[in-house]
Design a protein around this motif. Structure first.
Motif, PDB file in Angstrom:
ATOM      1  N   THR A 146       8.189  -0.349  -5.008  1.00  0.00           N
ATOM      2  CA  THR A 146       7.179   0.800  -5.376  1.00  0.00           C
ATOM      3  C   THR A 146       6.103   0.254  -5.582  1.00  0.00           C
ATOM      4  O   THR A 146       4.669   0.498  -6.168  1.00  0.00           O
TER       5      THR A 146
ATOM      6  N   ASP B  48      13.487   1.148  -1.546  1.00  0.00           N
ATOM      7  CA  ASP B  48      12.413   1.270  -1.610  1.00  0.00           C
ATOM      8  C   ASP B  48      11.806   0.248  -3.338  1.00  0.00           C
ATOM      9  O   ASP B  48      11.555   0.847  -3.830  1.00  0.00           O
TER      10      ASP B  48
ATOM     11  N   PHE C 286       0.822  -1.110  -0.192  1.00  0.00           N
ATOM     12  CA  PHE C 286       0.128   0.211   0.229  1.00  0.00           C
ATOM     13  C   PHE C 286       0.431   1.325  -0.522  1.00  0.00           C
ATOM     14  O   PHE C 286       0.245   1.957  -0.514  1.00  0.00           O
ATOM     15  N   ARG C 287       2.053   1.280   0.441  1.00  0.00           N
ATOM     16  CA  ARG C 287       3.251   2.238   0.396  1.00  0.00           C
ATOM     17  C   ARG C 287       4.463   1.585   0.298  1.00  0.00           C
ATOM     18  O   ARG C 287       4.900  -0.205   0.045  1.00  0.00           O
TER      19      ARG C 287
ATOM     20  N   TRP D  69       7.673  -0.168   0.623  1.00  0.00           N
ATOM     21  CA  TRP D  69       8.131  -0.900   1.504  1.00  0.00           C
ATOM     22  C   TRP D  69       9.906  -0.556   2.116  1.00  0.00           C
ATOM     23  O   TRP D  69      10.995  -0.623   0.598  1.00  0.00           O
TER      24      TRP D  69
END
Length: 142
Positions: free
Chosen positions: A89, A87, A67-68, A70
Motif C-alpha cells: 500500500t 497488497d 498509484f494503486r 501491488w
C-alpha cells in the motif's frame, strides 16, 4: 489517510499494543465483541508488515511510483509460489537502508519476519524480491 489502514482492517491486524484494546479488560468498549469473535476464530487472518526490497544493482529495473496496491506473491514451494498473499500500500526509497521499503497487508502465513516474497509491479516492470520486516523499520532513539 486510508492508504495503509482502512475501515476493512481490524485492531488485531494493525499490530498495535494489546493494552490499548484487550478483550481481557474488565471494562467494555466499542468493538470488544467483534475482537472476541476474531480471537475465537483463530485470530487475525492478515497482518500489516514492512517489506525491504533487495537492493537493485546498476542497470536493473527499480520499483516506480505506487498509484494503486501491488500484489505480494509467494516465492517458493515452502511458501506458496505464485499465491497472492496480500497488497503493498506504500512504497518509498530509503537512503538509510539503500533500498526501497514498503508497507503491506499480507496473510498471517506470509507475515513472519524474514519471509521472502515477490512484489508484482503493474505493467511490464515485473516482480521484485523483498523480505518481510517487523514494523517500525528503525526504532527511535530515546
Amino acid at each position: 489517510y486510508g492508504g495503509d489502514i482502512t475501515n476493512k482492517h481490524n485492531f488485531l491486524e494493525v499490530g498495535l499494543p494489546t493494552k490499548l484494546a484487550s478483550i481481557d479488560k474488565p471494562s467494555d468498549f466499542l468493538g470488544k465483541d467483534a475482537l472476541a469473535k476474531i480471537q475465537e476464530a483463530g485470530g487475525p487472518r492478515r497482518q500489516i508488515v514492512g517489506l525491504e526490497f533487495f537492493a537493485s544493482v546498476t542497470g536493473e529495473p527499480r520499483p516506480g511510483p505506487l498509484f494503486r496496491p501491488w500484489r505480494v506473491l509467494g516465492t517458493g514451494p515452502n511458501n506458496g509460489a505464485g499465491n497472492v498473499f496480500g497488497d503493498v500500500t506504500s512504497l518509498c526509497f530509503s537512503p538509510g537502508f539503500g533500498t526501497h521499503l514498503a508497507i503491506a497487508t499480507v496473510t498471517t502465513q506470509a507475515s513472519m519476519p524474514g519471509t521472502d516474497v515477490l512484489v508484482e509491479a503493474p505493467g511490464n516492470r515485473g516482480c521484485f524480491r523483498a523480505v518481510v520486516r517487523k514494523l517500525p523499520f528503525m526504532l527511535r532513539h530515546k
